[in-house]
Scaffold this motif. Structure first.
Motif, PDB file in Angstrom:
ATOM      1  N   SER A  52      36.246  79.248 -50.620  1.00  0.00           N
ATOM      2  CA  SER A  52      34.787  79.070 -50.594  1.00  0.00           C
ATOM      3  C   SER A  52      34.394  77.954 -49.643  1.00  0.00           C
ATOM      4  CB  SER A  52      34.258  78.755 -51.996  1.00  0.00           C
ATOM      5  OG  SER A  52      34.527  79.820 -52.874  1.00  0.00           O
ATOM      6  N   GLU A  53      35.183  76.896 -49.658  1.00  0.00           N
ATOM      7  CA  GLU A  53      34.922  75.773 -48.769  1.00  0.00           C
ATOM      8  C   GLU A  53      35.049  76.194 -47.309  1.00  0.00           C
ATOM      9  OE1 GLU A  53      35.862  71.061 -49.115  1.00  0.00           O
ATOM     10  OE2 GLU A  53      37.598  72.415 -49.186  1.00  0.00           O
ATOM     11  N   LYS A  54      36.049  77.045 -47.059  1.00  0.00           N
ATOM     12  CA  LYS A  54      36.246  77.553 -45.700  1.00  0.00           C
ATOM     13  C   LYS A  54      35.065  78.444 -45.288  1.00  0.00           C
ATOM     14  CE  LYS A  54      39.545  80.024 -42.778  1.00  0.00           C
ATOM     15  NZ  LYS A  54      40.755  80.860 -42.730  1.00  0.00           N
ATOM     16  N   GLU A  55      34.630  79.280 -46.245  1.00  0.00           N
ATOM     17  CA  GLU A  55      33.470  80.150 -45.965  1.00  0.00           C
ATOM     18  C   GLU A  55      32.241  79.323 -45.651  1.00  0.00           C
ATOM     19  OE1 GLU A  55      32.826  82.878 -49.162  1.00  0.00           O
ATOM     20  OE2 GLU A  55      34.732  83.897 -48.874  1.00  0.00           O
ATOM     21  N   ILE A  56      32.057  78.240 -46.408  1.00  0.00           N
ATOM     22  CA  ILE A  56      30.898  77.359 -46.172  1.00  0.00           C
ATOM     23  C   ILE A  56      30.968  76.756 -44.781  1.00  0.00           C
ATOM     24  CG2 ILE A  56      29.818  75.183 -46.881  1.00  0.00           C
ATOM     25  CD1 ILE A  56      30.690  75.905 -49.777  1.00  0.00           C
ATOM     26  N   SER A  57      32.143  76.336 -44.391  1.00  0.00           N
ATOM     27  CA  SER A  57      32.296  75.723 -43.061  1.00  0.00           C
ATOM     28  C   SER A  57      32.092  76.734 -41.941  1.00  0.00           C
ATOM     29  CB  SER A  57      33.682  75.078 -42.933  1.00  0.00           C
ATOM     30  OG  SER A  57      34.698  76.068 -42.979  1.00  0.00           O
ATOM     31  N   GLU A  58      32.354  78.038 -42.254  1.00  0.00           N
ATOM     32  CA  GLU A  58      32.221  79.088 -41.242  1.00  0.00           C
ATOM     33  C   GLU A  58      30.874  79.815 -41.311  1.00  0.00           C
ATOM     34  OE1 GLU A  58      35.559  81.592 -41.933  1.00  0.00           O
ATOM     35  OE2 GLU A  58      37.006  80.244 -40.966  1.00  0.00           O
ATOM     36  N   LEU A  59      29.984  79.355 -42.175  1.00  0.00           N
ATOM     37  CA  LEU A  59      28.677  80.004 -42.306  1.00  0.00           C
ATOM     38  C   LEU A  59      27.956  80.055 -40.960  1.00  0.00           C
ATOM     39  CD1 LEU A  59      27.167  78.613 -45.641  1.00  0.00           C
ATOM     40  CD2 LEU A  59      27.698  80.996 -45.121  1.00  0.00           C
ATOM     41  N   LYS A  60      27.350  81.218 -40.687  1.00  0.00           N
ATOM     42  CA  LYS A  60      26.602  81.378 -39.442  1.00  0.00           C
ATOM     43  C   LYS A  60      25.199  80.826 -39.603  1.00  0.00           C
ATOM     44  CE  LYS A  60      28.978  85.380 -37.484  1.00  0.00           C
ATOM     45  NZ  LYS A  60      28.802  86.755 -36.964  1.00  0.00           N
ATOM     46  N   THR A  61      24.634  80.416 -38.507  1.00  0.00           N
ATOM     47  CA  THR A  61      23.271  79.896 -38.521  1.00  0.00           C
ATOM     48  C   THR A  61      22.312  81.019 -38.919  1.00  0.00           C
ATOM     49  OG1 THR A  61      23.843  78.418 -36.709  1.00  0.00           O
ATOM     50  CG2 THR A  61      21.498  78.737 -37.157  1.00  0.00           C
ATOM     51  N   PRO A  62      21.455  80.799 -39.929  1.00  0.00           N
ATOM     52  CA  PRO A  62      20.503  81.839 -40.339  1.00  0.00           C
ATOM     53  C   PRO A  62      19.581  82.212 -39.191  1.00  0.00           C
ATOM     54  CG  PRO A  62      20.527  80.017 -41.909  1.00  0.00           C
ATOM     55  CD  PRO A  62      21.298  79.564 -40.713  1.00  0.00           C
ATOM     56  N   SER A  63      19.210  83.470 -39.135  1.00  0.00           N
ATOM     57  CA  SER A  63      18.261  83.915 -38.098  1.00  0.00           C
ATOM     58  C   SER A  63      16.874  84.059 -38.711  1.00  0.00           C
ATOM     59  CB  SER A  63      18.702  85.255 -37.505  1.00  0.00           C
ATOM     60  OG  SER A  63      18.725  86.258 -38.496  1.00  0.00           O
ATOM     61  N   TYR A  64      15.877  83.660 -37.959  1.00  0.00           N
ATOM     62  CA  TYR A  64      14.479  83.776 -38.386  1.00  0.00           C
ATOM     63  C   TYR A  64      13.820  84.876 -37.564  1.00  0.00           C
ATOM     64  CZ  TYR A  64      14.424  79.535 -41.264  1.00  0.00           C
ATOM     65  OH  TYR A  64      14.652  78.607 -42.259  1.00  0.00           O
ATOM     66  N   LYS A 122      24.689  74.497 -46.506  1.00  0.00           N
ATOM     67  CA  LYS A 122      26.024  73.895 -46.633  1.00  0.00           C
ATOM     68  C   LYS A 122      26.009  72.737 -47.626  1.00  0.00           C
ATOM     69  CE  LYS A 122      28.105  75.073 -42.177  1.00  0.00           C
ATOM     70  NZ  LYS A 122      28.695  74.553 -40.928  1.00  0.00           N
ATOM     71  N   THR A 123      24.991  71.894 -47.533  1.00  0.00           N
ATOM     72  CA  THR A 123      24.882  70.750 -48.454  1.00  0.00           C
ATOM     73  C   THR A 123      24.764  71.207 -49.896  1.00  0.00           C
ATOM     74  OG1 THR A 123      23.796  69.448 -46.722  1.00  0.00           O
ATOM     75  CG2 THR A 123      23.543  68.676 -48.988  1.00  0.00           C
ATOM     76  N   ASP A 124      23.874  72.212 -50.120  1.00  0.00           N
ATOM     77  CA  ASP A 124      23.692  72.737 -51.479  1.00  0.00           C
ATOM     78  C   ASP A 124      24.974  73.365 -52.004  1.00  0.00           C
ATOM     79  OD1 ASP A 124      21.087  71.908 -51.421  1.00  0.00           O
ATOM     80  OD2 ASP A 124      20.257  73.884 -50.906  1.00  0.00           O
ATOM     81  N   ALA A 125      25.657  74.110 -51.122  1.00  0.00           N
ATOM     82  CA  ALA A 125      26.901  74.769 -51.540  1.00  0.00           C
ATOM     83  C   ALA A 125      27.981  73.733 -51.845  1.00  0.00           C
ATOM     84  CB  ALA A 125      27.368  75.717 -50.442  1.00  0.00           C
ATOM     85  N   GLU A 126      28.053  72.717 -51.003  1.00  0.00           N
ATOM     86  CA  GLU A 126      29.059  71.659 -51.225  1.00  0.00           C
ATOM     87  C   GLU A 126      28.756  70.865 -52.499  1.00  0.00           C
ATOM     88  OE1 GLU A 126      28.907  69.579 -47.562  1.00  0.00           O
ATOM     89  OE2 GLU A 126      30.148  71.036 -46.483  1.00  0.00           O
ATOM     90  N   LYS A 127      27.482  70.634 -52.775  1.00  0.00           N
ATOM     91  CA  LYS A 127      27.091  69.957 -54.014  1.00  0.00           C
ATOM     92  C   LYS A 127      27.530  70.751 -55.229  1.00  0.00           C
ATOM     93  CE  LYS A 127      23.019  67.309 -52.549  1.00  0.00           C
ATOM     94  NZ  LYS A 127      21.539  67.216 -52.661  1.00  0.00           N
ATOM     95  N   LYS A 156      35.551  71.392 -57.763  1.00  0.00           N
ATOM     96  CA  LYS A 156      36.803  70.936 -57.160  1.00  0.00           C
ATOM     97  C   LYS A 156      37.354  69.716 -57.911  1.00  0.00           C
ATOM     98  CE  LYS A 156      37.623  70.703 -52.791  1.00  0.00           C
ATOM     99  NZ  LYS A 156      37.524  70.298 -51.394  1.00  0.00           N
ATOM    100  N   ALA A 157      36.447  68.796 -58.239  1.00  0.00           N
ATOM    101  CA  ALA A 157      36.855  67.589 -58.976  1.00  0.00           C
ATOM    102  C   ALA A 157      37.406  67.946 -60.348  1.00  0.00           C
ATOM    103  CB  ALA A 157      35.665  66.653 -59.111  1.00  0.00           C
ATOM    104  N   GLU A 158      36.759  68.925 -60.978  1.00  0.00           N
ATOM    105  CA  GLU A 158      37.188  69.360 -62.317  1.00  0.00           C
ATOM    106  C   GLU A 158      38.580  69.981 -62.256  1.00  0.00           C
ATOM    107  OE1 GLU A 158      35.667  72.299 -65.934  1.00  0.00           O
ATOM    108  OE2 GLU A 158      34.380  71.984 -64.172  1.00  0.00           O
TER     109      GLU A 158
END
Length: 892
Positions: free
Chosen positions: A329-341, A250-255, A261-263
């Motif tokens: 995309s922001e919504k998708e990032i917020s709804e991302l599921k926890t990765p499974s190992y 999420k952090t990497d995607a938001e970065k 978004k700013a642009e």
């Protein structure tokens, strides 16, 4: 001098009775060969596989994450006790032009794990070089060809030069390459290319080797126990890692998203300002135009303003669309599921568990079949040695009268028994250990990438065989000697009084008895006169016939698993597994477009787990159909031969799981889902099943027990018969819809099952051949004993004028009755033996049905009768040369 002469006489006994001596040696040899050989086969096959994977440094564990693996994951993996860690890339690539799916792996010279074996060419040295699976040779690929991979989001280049063909320890099976989530749904072959070609920042897999399982047998209990602890420690270390990885993603995607978004916001602000300026200019032009109508310059300025307004509107629309995408995309990032190992062991590699299952089945069969074979061999050996000592009563009496001690008299028989046992045990152990494992491996070697087997001796079965046959030979001789040596010489020098004749049951049936010939009456009286001889003959022949029935019955039963499962129980042709939140209408439209698909049913498929103290955890597939009534058309639930419908309330579980967890109808069962959340179900029915383990629930009962809504994730498909190409085409079309994760066809499972069971065909035929040989030797030995004991009787009837053929028929009639009775008892014993072996050989995921086709009985009975005929043919020539004078001379 006396002892030296007696020793020579003892050795001459072996020469004079060489037929009996060879028969005893052969019986002991066959019994030891099968017992020691089959007992050693499983461990030798497993050891050979362990040696191979250890030499190739096969990883013990693969850590895979749906969110990729970073340097933090590698650092955490290095904290696992005893762990050696390497990382790499892997992904599936679909070649649409050739309808092939390739699994691509990264290759690095520095890596030590999963060493490749070059079968042709060499390993990559340059970044534009690639090596392919040896299996790709069958697809037409050759050295120095160009291999194209169009995957720009994963690789830096497209064209690679084929420099070699290899085998990988990740795939010990020559055919299976696993399933894929793209293309036609199954991997055709694998490929390795230099690691520098991969453009992705995150790795795909972490390979782990553990020092604490080094040199441990990979299929052994010790290895599994240690690995269970290693995985437990790994899971503990990575317990919080999925949430941390989600935060990182999420952090990497938001970065990455924030500057965009700013642009866009900046551009929109500028457009707003430009729009204001444009509106002001437009207002001024309108005022000027009202004062100077028709001014060409003003008209031109208005036209320019309109063009600018149009361009501005277009840019605004584009920016708003971009902003909308960014918001999405922001919504998708917020709804991302926890990765499974996931933590995959060696057993999860394609073909690895199948090879282990082969060894387990052999071991299970080895616990029953050779033991029974061994028992028959030991029993006949015991009988032969007993009769031999009894025949030498006069000699024992003579030696005792001459002053020989009991020990000195016994030496002859000890030498005889020890010689026969030693030769049989040594040869049987040598031949069994070095022949059977190699033969069984060669019969299945075309399915496995293993270099061969390394035979070694297992001490326990050899000692067990030695003790049993020493008791059967030496023990038998000593037991009879103890009894005979207590007699006085005068008694021993006298022949045993013949058993008195008695009326038999058949004599009471006057219509039959009165029509029988004199010779037939004598034969039947002799049968019941010497009951012990009859019983031993029938037991020996029945045992051998039962072994042959069981041998072929095993082949029939093991080969019938697919026939019993696919059709009578599973009556659908494919399972389509969907991705998250699929478009149901789109998928069902694809089904309707294919004329071969006749119907479909939505279901929820989920892997669940059962746990119980004292019982290994068991995974099974939970299936919940959308329509309970239609489910019966796709899967036939059956109990005690009667079909039943899926109950509205209560669960249905397959019989193997019910047996393992001691479940009966009405019991409550705690089930663990994929997230280890528990729920309870009540067992309403137990259904027959032969392959895999299942739990069936109706939609309403599922929603009631789980407290959640039913969400389908799969389809069951019924279709007309499809060719392999048609199945691949359907699978590819479904996967290309971006709605389907995988399509699994029952035809593929049937072929896999058939290939898996073919591995046991060779073993079964080895059993049949050795059982046949034992039957032949047993018949010969029993007939030989019969003739030796009755030389005076046979000489008497020859003196009375009986022809040679009539003398042979005198013995043959008795043997024929023994043979028929033995075959009939053998059939019944064979059914019991087959059932017992199948119960032992059945595993947690496979239940073998009891299926014995008529061919098994015909083969067993036919071979036994044939051997009996051959033995009697050989006996006929011996009977022709009986010395009547020697046999009839006085014993006094």
């Amino acid at each position: 001098m006396k002892n030296k002469t007696y020793l020579k006489a003892s050795l001459r006994e072996i020469f004079y009775s060489k037929g009996r001596f060879i028969a005893i040696v052969l019986i002991i040899l066959l019994g030891t060969l099968l017992y020691v050989g089959i007992k050693a086969t499983g461990p030798i096959l497993n050891h050979s596989a362990s040696r191979y994977v250890d030499e190739q440094e096969l990883s013990n564990l693969q850590i895979i994450s749906t969110g990729g693996l970073t340097a933090e994951d590698e650092a955490m993996a290095e904290k696992i006790p005893h762990a050696q860690v390497e990382s790499g890339y892997q992904f599936f690539y679909a070649d649409d032009e050739k309808n092939q799916v390739i699994k691509l792996y990264s290759y690095a010279e520095k890596n030590q794990q999963n060493q490749l074996i070059v079968k042709k060419g060499r390993l990559p040295k340059k970044e534009n070089e690639i090596v392919l699976d040896e299996k790709a040779l069958n697809e037409g690929y050759r050295l120095n060809q160009t291999f194209k991979i169009k995957q720009p989001d994963q690789l830096e280049r497209q064209n690679f030069k084929i420099v070699g063909f290899v085998q990988s320890p990740l795939y010990i099976n020559t055919e299976e390459r696993g399933l894929s989530t793209i293309g036609n749904g199954s991997v055709d072959f694998f490929a390795y290319l230099p690691e520098n070609n991969f453009s992705n920042k995150v790795k795909s897999v972490i390979y782990v080797r553990f020092a604490n399982v080094k040199n441990k047998e990979t299929y052994g209990k010790t290895y599994k126990a240690i690995m269970d602890k290693n995985i437990e420690k790994t899971e503990t270390l990575f317990a919080d890692r999925p949430k941390e990885r989600l935060a990182e993603i999420k952090t990497d995607a938001e970065k990455e998203l924030s500057p965009k978004k700013a642009e866009v916001t900046d551009h929109l602000t500028k457009l707003t300002a430009a729009q204001k300026e444009l509106d002001q200019a437009s207002t001024q032009l309108e005022q000027q135009a009202s004062m100077a109508a028709g001014n060409p310059q003003l008209m031109q300025a208005q036209a320019e303003l309109q063009a600018q307004q149009k361009e501005l509107t277009k840019n605004r629309e584009q920016l708003l669309a971009a902003q909308e995408k960014l918001n999405a995309s922001e919504k998708e990032i917020s709804e991302l599921k926890t990765p499974s190992y996931s933590y995959n062991q060696r057993a999860d590699n394609s073909g690895f568990q199948e090879y282990g299952d082969l060894s387990e089945r052999i071991a299970a069969i080895a616990n029953v079949f050779p033991v029974f074979f061994f028992f028959i061999a030991a029993l006949i050996t015991f009988t032969t040695m007993t009769r031999m000592v009894e025949e030498n009563r006069r000699e024992i009496g003579t030696l005792k009268a001459l002053g020989y001690s009991r020990f000195e008299i016994s030496i002859k028989y000890i030498i005889y028994a020890l010689s026969a046992a030693a030769i049989g045990i040594v040869l049987g152990s040598l031949i069994g250990t070095h022949t059977l494992p190699r033969l069984i491996f060669e019969l299945s070697s075309d399915r496995y990438n293993l270099p061969g087997v390394e035979a070694f001796y297992l001490v326990r079965p050899i000692i067990q065989a030695a003790l049993a046959f020493l008791f059967a030979s030496l023990g038998a001789a000593l037991l009879v000697l103890l009894r005979e040596l207590h007699e006085k010489p005068a008694v021993l020098l006298q022949p045993k009084a013949p058993k008195p004749g008695k009326r038999i049951f058949l004599e009471r049936i006057t219509p039959i008895w009165s029509r029988m010939s004199f010779n037939s009456k004598v034969s039947y009286r002799n049968l019941f006169r010497y009951k012990s001889r009859m019983i031993m003959a029938v037991i020996g022949i029945a045992g051998c016939a039962a072994l042959m029935v069981a041998g072929v019955g095993l082949k029939d039963s093991i080969g019938s698993v697919g026939d019993k499962q696919f059709g009578p129980i599973i009556d659908y042709e494919a399972t389509v597994t969907l991705k998250d939140q699929p478009d149901k209408k789109k998928i069902e439209a694809l089904f309707s477009q294919n004329k071969k698909i006749t119907s479909h049913l939505a279901v929820l498929n989920q892997t669940v787990e059962l746990k119980q103290k004292g019982q290994a955890n068991q995974k099974l597939m939970m299936m919940v159909p959308e329509n309970r009534q239609k489910f019966g058309n796709y899967l036939h639930l059956k109990q005690a031969g009667n079909f039943f419908e899926l109950p509205a309330n209560g669960a249905v579980i397959t019989q193997k799981m019910a047996e393992l967890f001691d479940l009966t109808e009405g019991d409550s069962l705690t089930v663990y889902d994929e997230d280890q959340q528990t729920f309870k179900v009540k067992i309403a029915k137990i259904t027959e099943n032969y392959l895999g383990n299942f739990l069936y629930l109706s939609k309403d009962y599922y929603q009631k027990t789980r407290g959640t809504a039913f969400v389908m994730n799969s389809y069951l498909l019924k279709s007309q018969k499809m060719t392999s190409n048609e199945e691949k085409g359907l699978s590819q079309k479904l996967l290309s819809s971006n709605q389907v994760m995988n399509t699994s066809f029952m035809s593929t499972q049937i072929k896999t099952q058939e290939h898996s069971m073919e591995n046991l065909d060779g073993i079964v035929w080895i059993f049949v051949v050795l059982s046949g040989l034992l039957a032949f030797v047993v018949l010969y030995n029993l007939t030989n004993i019969n003739v030796s004991e009755r030389l005076r009787e046979l000489s008497t009837i020859k003196v009375l004028g009986f022809y040679d053929r009539e003398v042979t028929a005198y013995i043959f009639r008795e043997n024929f009755v023994f043979t028929l009775l033995g075959i009939l008892f053998g059939y019944g014993l064979g059914i019991v033996l087959t059932k017992f072996i199948l119960d032992q050989a059945s595993m947690e995921t496979i239940t073998f049905p009891l299926v014995i086709r008529p061919g098994a009985y015909l083969l067993s009975g036919g071979l036994t009768i044939l051997f009996s005929g051959v033995v009697m043919f050989a006996t006929h020539f011996r009977l022709r040369h009986i010395n009547m004078i020697d046999a009839l001379k006085s014993n006094e």
